[in-house]
Write an enzyme that holds these catalytic residues in place. Structure first.
Site, PDB file in Angstrom:
ATOM      1  N   SER A   1       0.923  -1.174  -0.155  1.00  0.00           N
ATOM      2  CA  SER A   1       0.068  -0.084  -0.037  1.00  0.00           C
ATOM      3  C   SER A   1       0.894   1.028   0.041  1.00  0.00           C
ATOM      4  CB  SER A   1      -0.704  -0.020   1.298  1.00  0.00           C
ATOM      5  OG  SER A   1      -1.733   1.049   1.083  1.00  0.00           O
TER       6      SER A   1
ATOM      7  N   LYS B   1      -1.307  -1.277  -4.596  1.00  0.00           N
ATOM      8  CA  LYS B   1      -2.096  -0.346  -4.188  1.00  0.00           C
ATOM      9  C   LYS B   1      -1.812   1.007  -3.899  1.00  0.00           C
ATOM     10  CE  LYS B   1      -4.587   0.087   0.373  1.00  0.00           C
ATOM     11  NZ  LYS B   1      -5.465  -0.557   1.485  1.00  0.00           N
TER      12      LYS B   1
ATOM     13  N   LYS C   1      -3.077   5.248  -2.715  1.00  0.00           N
ATOM     14  CA  LYS C   1      -4.135   5.732  -2.144  1.00  0.00           C
ATOM     15  C   LYS C   1      -4.356   6.989  -3.170  1.00  0.00           C
ATOM     16  CE  LYS C   1      -4.283   3.862   2.146  1.00  0.00           C
ATOM     17  NZ  LYS C   1      -5.308   3.433   2.667  1.00  0.00           N
TER      18      LYS C   1
ATOM     19  N   GLU D   1     -11.063   0.550  -3.536  1.00  0.00           N
ATOM     20  CA  GLU D   1     -11.254   0.232  -2.231  1.00  0.00           C
ATOM     21  C   GLU D   1     -11.994   1.494  -1.528  1.00  0.00           C
ATOM     22  OE1 GLU D   1      -7.854  -1.063  -0.136  1.00  0.00           O
ATOM     23  OE2 GLU D   1      -8.639  -1.123   1.654  1.00  0.00           O
TER      24      GLU D   1
ATOM     25  N   LYS E   1      -9.762  -6.794   8.123  1.00  0.00           N
ATOM     26  CA  LYS E   1      -8.497  -6.079   9.104  1.00  0.00           C
ATOM     27  C   LYS E   1      -9.093  -6.671  10.670  1.00  0.00           C
ATOM     28  CE  LYS E   1      -7.276  -1.817   6.906  1.00  0.00           C
ATOM     29  NZ  LYS E   1      -7.559  -0.583   6.670  1.00  0.00           N
TER      30      LYS E   1
ATOM     31  N   GLY F   1      -3.994  -3.823   6.092  1.00  0.00           N
ATOM     32  CA  GLY F   1      -2.898  -3.363   7.110  1.00  0.00           C
ATOM     33  C   GLY F   1      -3.278  -2.100   7.789  1.00  0.00           C
TER      34      GLY F   1
HETATM   35  O1  OSB Z   1      -7.489   1.953   4.551  1.00  0.00           O
HETATM   36  O2  OSB Z   1      -6.239   0.275   4.098  1.00  0.00           O
HETATM   37  C1  OSB Z   1      -6.239   1.546   4.426  1.00  0.00           C
HETATM   38  C2  OSB Z   1      -3.200   2.632   6.660  1.00  0.00           C
HETATM   39  C3  OSB Z   1      -3.799   3.247   7.776  1.00  0.00           C
HETATM   40  C4  OSB Z   1      -5.186   3.173   7.587  1.00  0.00           C
HETATM   41  C5  OSB Z   1      -5.848   2.551   6.599  1.00  0.00           C
HETATM   42  C6  OSB Z   1      -5.407   1.894   5.569  1.00  0.00           C
HETATM   43  C7  OSB Z   1      -4.007   1.994   5.586  1.00  0.00           C
HETATM   44  C8  OSB Z   1      -3.178   1.345   4.543  1.00  0.00           C
HETATM   45  C9  OSB Z   1      -1.823   0.987   4.818  1.00  0.00           C
HETATM   46  O3  OSB Z   1      -3.650   1.195   3.377  1.00  0.00           O
HETATM   47  C10 OSB Z   1      -1.594  -0.492   4.971  1.00  0.00           C
HETATM   48  C11 OSB Z   1      -0.357  -1.160   5.570  1.00  0.00           C
HETATM   49  O4  OSB Z   1       0.746  -1.111   4.883  1.00  0.00           O
HETATM   50  O5  OSB Z   1      -0.253  -1.288   6.699  1.00  0.00           O
HETATM   51 MG    MG Z   2      -8.325   0.812   2.890  1.00  0.00          MG
END
Ligand code: OSB
Ligand code: MG
Length: 369
Positions: free
Chosen positions: A136, A162, A164, A214, A263, A291
């Site tokens: 991510s 992925k 953001k 997502e 999660k 995560g």
């Molecule tokens: O939406 O998946 C998410 C991190 C913090 C809060 C929400 C999210 C995330 C990530 C990071 O996408 C995932 C990771 O590498 O731990």
């Molecule tokens: Mg997410």
């Protein structure tokens, strides 16, 4: 098992680089651990994935600490618990606060696996010897930096990327990556930054063959996702909306998504995660493990959970060294050149908390007996 005491600890761990999402930027993680000691002296560890602020969801490290101390510990204290699988129901009296619940519930799963001398993955019903991994990548200051991060992750073997997105930083980065990397498995996570009125903009993303989009819409709005999914070719994956098996069922039956991200913190621990996993499997909805910028303890629990059979898509659980200069477990989580993590075969979570290092990083501690 009977739990003799639990220790709540807050440690501070600085991320190697700031992580930006549509709801904010994280540089320093404030992480809450639960260490539970059972009769016989066996210790189990859990990690709360509550954030520093109530921006991803309403929980934060402060609410998790308070709920654990004032409500969840009193439920567990002095009680004979035959199996960690009972804890979800014991905690049902407390509405919500799943991240607080998961921190303690997962610690009890670690204990039960150690008592039975079994890997936690096996105790949960896991079938995979290794789990597929993705990364991510947070919002980057420039497209060049974003391309650099993607190249780095692909070179390390990660199986999917992925990124953001947020309003104003969406179509452009996706288009750029798709042009540059025509064949990679690519997806975008909006963390609830859009509304149904943005459907025409989100529809533009269909051109780039994303694995999924997502959680584009409201953090608790399954209904609008169902309306959006009807208009999109890209599968929607729900993250923030899914808190338990019942609202997973609602999302599936409303056709609000075609994929679910599980999660542990968001659903309240392993038992609930397994229920969500099972209902998705029964409905041909693949799942993957999300995560929350976890340290090694949360990461270890994520790996055990990801060994269940319907975790068929690469998750966000990646190597310790992508986040931290030094993790707090031994060994650190490592990813193979093929982009997989080996599921440990040692008892419990299968990684050892480095208690000296945790102690040195501890900012606050409360022992509850
Ligand atoms: O939406 O998946 C998410 C991190 C913090 C809060 C929400 C999210 C995330 C990530 C990071 O996408 C995932 C990771 O590498 O731990
Ligand atoms: Mg997410």
């Amino acid at each position: 098992m009977r739990i003799q005491k639990i220790t709540l600890r807050e440690i501070h761990l600085r991320l190697l680089s700031p992580f930006q999402t549509s709801f904010g930027t994280t540089e320093l993680r404030r992480i809450l651990f639960v260490e539970a000691i059972a009769d016989g002296g066996i210790a189990g560890w859990g990690e709360s994935t509550a954030g520093e602020h109530p921006f991803y969801c309403y929980e934060s490290i402060e609410t998790a600490w308070y709920i654990l101390r004032d409500y969840l510990w009193p439920i567990v204290r002095g009680r004979e618990i035959a199996s960690a699988s009972e804890v979800l129901n014991l905690f049902a009296q407390v509405r919500g606060h799943n991240m607080a619940k998961a921190a303690l519930e997962t610690a009890l799963w670690d204990i039960e696996a150690k008592q039975k001398n079994m890997p936690l993955a096996k105790l949960l019903g896991g079938t995979r010897a290794e789990v597929p991994c993705g990364v991510s990548i947070g919002i980057q200051p420039t497209l060049d930096k974003l391309i650099g991060k993607v190249e780095e992750a692909l070179a390390a073997g990660y199986q999917r990327i992925k990124i953001k997105i947020k309003p104003g930083t969406d179509v452009e980065p996706v288009r750029t990556l798709r042009e540059r990397f025509p064949r990679i498995r690519l997806m975008a996570d909006a963390n609830s930054a859009y509304t149904l009125g943005d459907a025409p903009l989100l529809k533009k993303l269909d051109a780039f063959h994303l694995m999924m989009i997502e959680q584009p819409l409201g953090y608790d709005d399954i209904y609008s996702h169902a309306q959006l999914q009807r208009q999109l070719e890209s599968p929607i994956c729900l993250d923030e909306c899914i808190h338990d098996v019942e609202n997973a069922r609602a999302a599936i039956e409303l056709r609000a998504c075609r994929i679910i991200n599980i999660k542990l913190g968001r659903v309240g621990g392993h038992t609930s995660a397994r229920q969500v996993h099972d209902i998705c499997q029964a409905n041909s909805i693949p799942v993957w493990c999300g995560g929350m910028l976890e340290s090694g303890i949360g990461r270890a629990h994520n790996i055990a959970m990801s060994s269940l059979p319907n975790f068929s898509l690469p998750g966000d659980v990646s190597a310790s060294k992508r986040y931290w200069a030094e993790d707090i477990i031994e060994p650190e989580v490592e990813v193979s050149p093929q982009g997989t993590i080996r599921v440990p075969t040692e008892p419990g979570i299968g990684y050892t908390p480095r208690v000296d290092r945790i102690e040195a990083l501890t900012q606050r501690r409360e022992v509850l007996e």
